[in-house]
Design an enzyme around this catalytic site. Structure first.
Site, PDB file in Angstrom:
ATOM      1  N   HIS B 140      45.910  46.017  35.915  1.00 28.08           N
ATOM      2  CA  HIS B 140      46.178  44.714  35.457  1.00 28.08           C
ATOM      3  C   HIS B 140      45.297  44.390  34.396  1.00 28.08           C
ATOM      4  CE1 HIS B 140      45.802  40.309  35.928  1.00 28.08           C
ATOM      5  NE2 HIS B 140      46.866  40.336  36.632  1.00 28.08           N
ATOM      6  N   ASP B 217      39.211  47.654  41.044  1.00 26.85           N
ATOM      7  CA  ASP B 217      39.711  46.263  41.233  1.00 26.85           C
ATOM      8  C   ASP B 217      40.409  46.222  42.699  1.00 26.85           C
ATOM      9  OD1 ASP B 217      41.474  44.005  41.044  1.00 26.85           O
ATOM     10  OD2 ASP B 217      42.419  44.613  39.244  1.00 26.85           O
ATOM     11  N   GLN B 220      44.343  43.317  45.103  1.00 31.44           N
ATOM     12  CA  GLN B 220      45.740  43.760  45.806  1.00 31.44           C
ATOM     13  C   GLN B 220      45.418  44.482  46.789  1.00 31.44           C
ATOM     14  OE1 GLN B 220      48.537  42.588  45.299  1.00 31.44           O
ATOM     15  NE2 GLN B 220      48.224  41.624  42.966  1.00 31.44           N
ATOM     16  N   LYS B 243      44.595  35.333  46.681  1.00 32.99           N
ATOM     17  CA  LYS B 243      45.485  36.438  47.082  1.00 32.99           C
ATOM     18  C   LYS B 243      45.277  36.719  48.526  1.00 32.99           C
ATOM     19  CE  LYS B 243      46.028  38.525  42.422  1.00 32.99           C
ATOM     20  NZ  LYS B 243      47.229  37.883  41.759  1.00 32.99           N
ATOM     21  N   CYS B 383      51.185  40.913  33.980  1.00 32.67           N
ATOM     22  CA  CYS B 383      50.222  41.092  33.446  1.00 32.67           C
ATOM     23  C   CYS B 383      49.787  42.721  33.553  1.00 32.67           C
ATOM     24  CB  CYS B 383      48.908  40.566  34.189  1.00 32.67           C
ATOM     25  SG  CYS B 383      49.077  38.694  34.030  1.00 32.67           S
TER      26      CYS B 383
END
Lengths: 171, 428
Positions: B140, B217, B220, B243, B383
């Site tokens: 991202h 990261d 997700q 999220k 993104c």
């Protein structure tokens, strides 16, 4: 119900222009017109516009004819990629502005922007409808605020390309 | 209990999310398949935020009155809840505005270390020209642009690991891409486009072999899978509240305790200091060192409740539900002519975020047709422009699921998608 909204958004005129766009060519990447080239009889300007939210792109080059009392658009060449609304809009723009003088182009641009601001209601003005021709098909786009930018991408490129020709201040 | 939710459990879950019962234009039923962009919030999370304001609101970490004590307790309890949820200790968790905020915090702290800020321990974060920062092509923008900027400020160089044709990261390239010059290896735990789960161990091993820092990261992954940051053995990790069924405006940076202790601050001002004179200041220990100014207290408290909510469902069961939705989504698009998946078509080691290209139709137009059927999806580059460019496309249409997603919603997505090419005449 919603089938109507969809049909109003994606009128056949738009789908046809999107599938068979007018004036779209493969532009020379190193064209001298990227900024501006001025000659005695004409000049050209190029603009590259991107819609960062969806990645739609258009590069539009305008060639002016300065032999008349006011400059007019001798040709528009463009290339782009994106949704059917954005690509059809540039195709319709091509049909409308080639041959027009600059005051006429300004009038078209303003009227088209006004049409998109009616939120789908239309301008209710016969003169405006006559002026816009195929561009009237974009009336329904005004109902979808997220798509108005798509319809305007080519027109923004045209306005910018005209500025880059350097003749805007002359009349 | 184990395995995915039963039909009645899923109905009960859905009943807890007020927004899911609203209708759209013309009374259409909402089919929300954009949880990868932002998830909807259960009533308990909404109540927690409201309850904080109606019962407890006060400035935290200052003031001697009862409300200040209660507010501080709620704020710190939330930190402990969220930290425990991702397998970390409370003092290793820094509140940030978002994942983007967390990743920028690490990158700017390294920049400050390079400029000589921080104590002797901060030297380990200083970069020199030609040092290397390794990322992946699947990042991202939030885990790419901050590193590009750090490189530009320090003279370091960004290198990256590619994906294969199915969207899986090329771990076979790590030996070549990670070198003695590598100082940071920043990579996504789950791609927000392909849904592919990254095998973390080879990245960590490659980084540790050369003494580089790892930055994960986890934006997700945390909403879909049980995540144990200590077990993954990464140095830093970022994730975001909105999220994972929590509020917007709050996210978190995890950092190994000893690394946070040496990391210089980025935002400076109130609440992050110990002694301030007109000439200089000394800094508070982590995590307060990285939490300058008034924090997003109500959001943090509600995020703590969101973490508890997940724990109550059981992350093994959330993951089982997610796996079921992954298979359903892949199945829904598998046989559609002119529709291809950007990412693994095998349901293993991926989450329920499925991005597709529809031949002859731009993603924005796809999204419009789906919207007309009440199906909310994400269209565009999500993104992640480099990943789309890697596959030669500018935009995709992504359907992503959450704990409340049903099979019938996935079916509605498949049905609407099946009409798209015909509508635009792309099937002729």
């Amino acid at each position: 119900m919603s089938a109507n909204a969809m049909e109003q958004l994606y009128q056949q005129v738009i789908l046809d222009h999107a599938r068979h766009p007018h004036g779209r060519v493969a532009l020379e990447p190193d064209s001298p017109a990227t900024t501006a080239v001025a000659g005695h009889d004409g000049c050209s300007g190029r603009s590259h516009q991107v819609n960062p939210t969806c990645g739609d792109e258009v590069t539009l080059e305008v060639v002016l004819d300065r032999t008349g009392t006011v400059p007019s658009i001798a040709d528009v060449r463009w290339e782009g990629q994106g949704c059917s609304i954005s690509q059809a809009s540039v195709s319709v723009l091509y049909d409308l502005v080639v041959g027009e003088d600059l005051p006429g182009v300004d009038n078209l641009t303003t009227t088209f922007r006004e049409l998109l601001a009616t939120r789908g209601a239309g301008l209710d003005d016969e003169d405006a409808e006559d002026l816009l021709g195929d561009a009237n098909a974009f009336t329904g786009v005004g109902k979808f605020p997220a798509r108005v930018k798509c319809a305007l991408l080519g027109w923004v490129a045209l306005t910018d390309a005209l500025v880059r020709t350097g003749v805007r201040e002359e009349h | 209990m184990s395995g995915r939710f039963t039909a009645s459990e899923l109905a009960e879950v859905r009943a807890g999310f007020p927004l899911l019962s609203r209708t759209l234009r013309d009374g259409k039923k909402l089919v929300y398949l954009d949880s990868g962009a932002t998830a909807q919030k259960p009533q308990v999370v909404l109540d927690a935020e409201r309850e904080f304001y109606t019962r407890t609101n006060a400035a935290v970490h200052r003031g001697a009155h009862q409300l200040a004590e209660e507010a501080t307790d709620a704020f710190e309890q939330a930190r402990a809840q969220v930290a425990a949820f991702v397998g970390a200790e409370a003092d290793e968790l820094v509140w940030t505005q978002s994942s983007t905020g967390a990743l920028n915090l690490v990158a700017y702290a390294m920049s400050n270390a390079t400029a000589g800020r921080g104590g002797a321990g901060a030297r380990r974060f200083a970069l020199a020209p030609d040092d290397e920062i390794v990322v992946t092509v699947a990042e991202h923008h939030a885990n790419l642009v901050p590193w590009q900027e750090l490189a530009a400020r320090t003279g370091a160089v960004v290198r990256w690991v590619d994906v294969d044709e199915s969207g899986r990261l090329r771990t076979d390239q790590l030996d070549e891409v990670v070198t003695d010059r590598t100082r940071v290896v920043a990579f996504t735990h789950v791609s927000n486009v392909t849904g592919a789960i990254t095998p973390v161990a080879p990245f960590v091993a490659a980084a540790q072999r050369v003494g580089a820092l790892t930055v994960l990261d986890a934006s997700q992954s945390v909403p879909h899978l049980p995540v144990d940051l200590h077990g993954l053995d990464v140095d830093f990790a970022a994730f975001t509240g909105h999220k994972m069924l929590g509020p917007t405006g709050v996210g978190a940076l995890y950092g190994r305790r000893e690394l946070l202790a040496d990391l210089p601050p980025v935002m400076t001002g109130g609440s992050m200091v110990e002694v301030v004179t007109m000439e200089s200041a000394t800094y508070a220990p982590p995590p307060q060192r990285f939490e300058a100014g008034t924090q997003m207290v109500a959001q943090a408290v509600a995020l703590g409740v969101a973490a508890q909510y997940h724990a109550g469902l059981g992350m093994d069961r959330v993951a089982a539900h997610d796996a079921h939705m992954t298979a359903a989504l892949l199945d829904a698009v598998a046989d559609l002519p002119g529709v291809r998946v950007l990412g693994p078509t095998d349901a293993a080691d991926r989450v329920a975020a499925v991005s597709v290209v529809v031949d002859g139709v731009h993603a924005h137009d796809v999204g419009q047709v789906l919207d007309d059927a009440g199906v909310a999806v994400r269209v565009g580059h999500h993104c992640a422009q480099p990943l789309h460019r890697r596959f030669g496309v500018t935009a995709t249409t992504r359907a992503s699921a959450s704990v409340y997603t049903t099979e019938s919603e996935v079916a509605a997505f498949g049905d609407a998608l099946a009409d798209v090419r015909h509508f635009f005449g792309a099937d002729r």
